[in-house]
Design a protein around this motif. Structure first.
Motif, PDB file in Angstrom:
ATOM      1  N   VAL A  54      -8.945  34.303   3.711  1.00 16.99           N
ATOM      2  CA  VAL A  54      -7.533  34.155   3.371  1.00 16.99           C
ATOM      3  C   VAL A  54      -6.931  35.541   3.112  1.00 16.99           C
ATOM      4  CG1 VAL A  54      -5.895  32.900   1.914  1.00 16.99           C
ATOM      5  CG2 VAL A  54      -8.159  31.946   2.283  1.00 16.99           C
ATOM      6  N   PRO A  55      -6.865  36.388   4.144  1.00 18.09           N
ATOM      7  CA  PRO A  55      -6.321  37.727   3.917  1.00 18.09           C
ATOM      8  C   PRO A  55      -4.807  37.710   3.725  1.00 18.09           C
ATOM      9  CG  PRO A  55      -6.775  37.414   6.242  1.00 18.09           C
ATOM     10  CD  PRO A  55      -7.307  36.199   5.523  1.00 18.09           C
ATOM     11  N   THR A  56      -4.351  38.665   2.961  1.00 20.98           N
ATOM     12  CA  THR A  56      -2.917  38.886   2.796  1.00 20.98           C
ATOM     13  C   THR A  56      -2.406  39.653   4.009  1.00 20.98           C
ATOM     14  OG1 THR A  56      -3.047  38.884   0.387  1.00 20.98           O
ATOM     15  CG2 THR A  56      -1.164  40.029   1.364  1.00 20.98           C
ATOM     16  N   VAL A  57      -1.334  39.146   4.610  1.00 14.50           N
ATOM     17  CA  VAL A  57      -0.736  39.837   5.751  1.00 14.50           C
ATOM     18  C   VAL A  57       0.644  40.404   5.421  1.00 14.50           C
ATOM     19  CG1 VAL A  57      -2.058  38.551   7.464  1.00 14.50           C
ATOM     20  CG2 VAL A  57       0.189  37.707   6.779  1.00 14.50           C
ATOM     21  N   SER A  85      -1.117  28.333  10.066  1.00 16.05           N
ATOM     22  CA  SER A  85      -2.203  29.071   9.438  1.00 16.05           C
ATOM     23  C   SER A  85      -1.732  29.905   8.247  1.00 16.05           C
ATOM     24  CB  SER A  85      -2.877  29.982  10.470  1.00 16.05           C
ATOM     25  OG  SER A  85      -1.956  30.923  10.970  1.00 16.05           O
ATOM     26  N   SER A  86      -0.428  29.969   8.031  1.00  9.41           N
ATOM     27  CA  SER A  86       0.109  30.826   6.967  1.00  9.41           C
ATOM     28  C   SER A  86       0.411  30.034   5.697  1.00  9.41           C
ATOM     29  CB  SER A  86       1.376  31.537   7.439  1.00  9.41           C
ATOM     30  OG  SER A  86       2.407  30.605   7.681  1.00  9.41           O
ATOM     31  N   LEU A  87       0.474  30.772   4.606  1.00  2.44           N
ATOM     32  CA  LEU A  87       0.864  30.230   3.307  1.00  2.44           C
ATOM     33  C   LEU A  87       1.736  31.269   2.632  1.00  2.44           C
ATOM     34  CD1 LEU A  87       0.599  28.170   0.957  1.00  2.44           C
ATOM     35  CD2 LEU A  87      -1.401  29.492   0.212  1.00  2.44           C
ATOM     36  N   ASP A  88       2.969  30.886   2.294  1.00  2.00           N
ATOM     37  CA  ASP A  88       3.895  31.771   1.596  1.00  2.00           C
ATOM     38  C   ASP A  88       3.945  31.391   0.127  1.00  2.00           C
ATOM     39  OD1 ASP A  88       4.636  33.232   3.857  1.00  2.00           O
ATOM     40  OD2 ASP A  88       6.175  31.794   4.393  1.00  2.00           O
ATOM     41  N   MET A  89       3.718  32.399  -0.721  1.00  2.00           N
ATOM     42  CA  MET A  89       3.728  32.197  -2.166  1.00  2.00           C
ATOM     43  C   MET A  89       4.669  33.197  -2.813  1.00  2.00           C
ATOM     44  SD  MET A  89      -0.390  31.825  -2.744  1.00  2.00           S
ATOM     45  CE  MET A  89      -0.755  33.243  -1.699  1.00  2.00           C
ATOM     46  N   GLU A  90       5.197  32.806  -3.956  1.00  2.00           N
ATOM     47  CA  GLU A  90       5.971  33.722  -4.794  1.00  2.00           C
ATOM     48  C   GLU A  90       5.310  33.760  -6.160  1.00  2.00           C
ATOM     49  OE1 GLU A  90      10.100  32.672  -4.940  1.00  2.00           O
ATOM     50  OE2 GLU A  90      10.393  33.115  -2.820  1.00  2.00           O
ATOM     51  N   HIS A  91       5.190  34.963  -6.684  1.00  2.00           N
ATOM     52  CA  HIS A  91       4.570  35.188  -7.983  1.00  2.00           C
ATOM     53  C   HIS A  91       5.606  35.786  -8.920  1.00  2.00           C
ATOM     54  CE1 HIS A  91       0.566  34.886  -6.018  1.00  2.00           C
ATOM     55  NE2 HIS A  91       1.150  35.545  -5.035  1.00  2.00           N
ATOM     56  N   THR A  92       5.645  35.287 -10.132  1.00  3.15           N
ATOM     57  CA  THR A  92       6.446  35.892 -11.186  1.00  3.15           C
ATOM     58  C   THR A  92       5.488  36.243 -12.309  1.00  3.15           C
ATOM     59  OG1 THR A  92       8.355  34.548 -10.581  1.00  3.15           O
ATOM     60  CG2 THR A  92       8.391  35.578 -12.762  1.00  3.15           C
ATOM     61  N   VAL A 107      -0.393  34.799   3.004  1.00  2.00           N
ATOM     62  CA  VAL A 107      -1.788  34.848   3.404  1.00  2.00           C
ATOM     63  C   VAL A 107      -1.943  33.997   4.657  1.00  2.00           C
ATOM     64  CG1 VAL A 107      -2.624  35.252   1.048  1.00  2.00           C
ATOM     65  CG2 VAL A 107      -2.496  32.912   1.925  1.00  2.00           C
ATOM     66  N   VAL A 108      -3.008  34.250   5.399  1.00  6.57           N
ATOM     67  CA  VAL A 108      -3.246  33.521   6.637  1.00  6.57           C
ATOM     68  C   VAL A 108      -4.697  33.061   6.668  1.00  6.57           C
ATOM     69  CG1 VAL A 108      -3.362  33.732   9.157  1.00  6.57           C
ATOM     70  CG2 VAL A 108      -1.472  34.766   7.914  1.00  6.57           C
ATOM     71  N   ALA A 109      -4.897  31.783   6.982  1.00  4.42           N
ATOM     72  CA  ALA A 109      -6.250  31.272   7.187  1.00  4.42           C
ATOM     73  C   ALA A 109      -6.822  31.949   8.421  1.00  4.42           C
ATOM     74  CB  ALA A 109      -6.222  29.758   7.377  1.00  4.42           C
ATOM     75  N   THR A 110      -8.014  32.503   8.277  1.00  3.24           N
ATOM     76  CA  THR A 110      -8.626  33.296   9.338  1.00  3.24           C
ATOM     77  C   THR A 110     -10.086  32.904   9.515  1.00  3.24           C
ATOM     78  OG1 THR A 110      -7.188  35.143   8.727  1.00  3.24           O
ATOM     79  CG2 THR A 110      -9.074  35.670  10.085  1.00  3.24           C
ATOM     80  N   SER A 111     -10.513  32.773  10.751  1.00  7.05           N
ATOM     81  CA  SER A 111     -11.918  32.526  11.049  1.00  7.05           C
ATOM     82  C   SER A 111     -12.710  33.790  10.738  1.00  7.05           C
ATOM     83  CB  SER A 111     -12.095  32.159  12.519  1.00  7.05           C
ATOM     84  OG  SER A 111     -13.458  32.260  12.881  1.00  7.05           O
ATOM     85  N   LEU A 112     -13.737  33.659   9.932  1.00  8.17           N
ATOM     86  CA  LEU A 112     -14.579  34.818   9.647  1.00  8.17           C
ATOM     87  C   LEU A 112     -15.534  35.118  10.795  1.00  8.17           C
ATOM     88  CD1 LEU A 112     -15.336  34.280   5.851  1.00  8.17           C
ATOM     89  CD2 LEU A 112     -13.629  35.763   6.921  1.00  8.17           C
ATOM     90  N   ASP A 113     -15.584  34.227  11.780  1.00 12.31           N
ATOM     91  CA  ASP A 113     -16.444  34.451  12.943  1.00 12.31           C
ATOM     92  C   ASP A 113     -15.763  35.311  14.002  1.00 12.31           C
ATOM     93  OD1 ASP A 113     -18.568  32.970  11.850  1.00 12.31           O
ATOM     94  OD2 ASP A 113     -17.644  31.101  12.527  1.00 12.31           O
ATOM     95  N   ASN A 114     -14.459  35.073  14.246  1.00 12.63           N
ATOM     96  CA  ASN A 114     -13.782  35.860  15.281  1.00 12.63           C
ATOM     97  C   ASN A 114     -12.574  36.636  14.744  1.00 12.63           C
ATOM     98  OD1 ASN A 114     -11.694  34.013  15.011  1.00 12.63           O
ATOM     99  ND2 ASN A 114     -12.151  32.941  16.924  1.00 12.63           N
ATOM    100  N   HIS A 115     -12.299  36.508  13.451  1.00 11.68           N
ATOM    101  CA  HIS A 115     -11.218  37.253  12.771  1.00 11.68           C
ATOM    102  C   HIS A 115      -9.837  36.966  13.342  1.00 11.68           C
ATOM    103  CE1 HIS A 115     -14.326  39.176  10.493  1.00 11.68           C
ATOM    104  NE2 HIS A 115     -14.942  39.474  11.636  1.00 11.68           N
ATOM    105  N   ALA A 116      -9.677  35.780  13.893  1.00 14.05           N
ATOM    106  CA  ALA A 116      -8.375  35.324  14.386  1.00 14.05           C
ATOM    107  C   ALA A 116      -7.847  34.255  13.435  1.00 14.05           C
ATOM    108  CB  ALA A 116      -8.512  34.747  15.799  1.00 14.05           C
ATOM    109  N   SER A 117      -6.522  34.107  13.411  1.00 10.69           N
ATOM    110  CA  SER A 117      -5.950  33.063  12.563  1.00 10.69           C
ATOM    111  C   SER A 117      -6.431  31.698  13.050  1.00 10.69           C
ATOM    112  CB  SER A 117      -4.429  33.130  12.573  1.00 10.69           C
ATOM    113  OG  SER A 117      -3.925  32.796  13.849  1.00 10.69           O
TER     114      SER A 117
END
Length: 142
Positions: A54-57, A85-92, A107-117
């Protein structure tokens, strides 16, 4: 909305006792990780068993007030959008009843096998959708 509190420790601050902003990012990663765990999806299991990262993009931070060593940082995390594949969050982030900084994070859900979303699995998408907030006092729906 997911809420949690984190202490601002000695090691998070510059010599004057004011928060060193890169430390905020490290703390924010932990808060995001705890959010996923609260949904039943701890990152270790997502990484090891499901091979999902779940890397931050995108990350946009606005600093309003300084934080000081010893502050209890109150985090409020709101889910604002869920894509394929994306998730938008707001933090306060507040301390002493004052907003110190805010962040918009994708953040984007990403395959750890091929590093693609990859698409959010149905169970994770369902849990995230339960937390989707489309309106609040600061961001009225259009």
């Amino acid at each position: 909305m997911f809420r949690t509190t984190r202490p601002l420790r000695f090691g998070d601050c510059d010599p004057s006792g004011i928060a060193y902003f890169p430390s905020y990012l490290n703390i924010l990663v932990g808060v995001t990780e705890d959010f996923f765990a609260s949904l039943g999806f701890p990152w270790k299991a997502m990484n090891d068993e499901r091979r999902i990262g779940v890397p931050t993009v995108r990350l946009d931070l606005t600093f309003s007030r300084p934080g000081f060593q010893g502050d209890d940082l109150d985090f409020a995390l709101a889910v604002r959008g869920i894509g394929r594949s994306s998730l938008d969050m707001e933090h306060t982030v507040s301390a002493r009843s004052t907003v110190l900084w805010t962040a918009k994070q994708r953040v984007v859900a990403t395959s750890l096998d091929n590093h693609a979303s990859c698409a959010w699995p149905d169970d994770i998408r369902a849990a995230l959708t339960q937390h989707l907030e489309t309106t609040d006092a600061h961001h009225p729906a259009t």
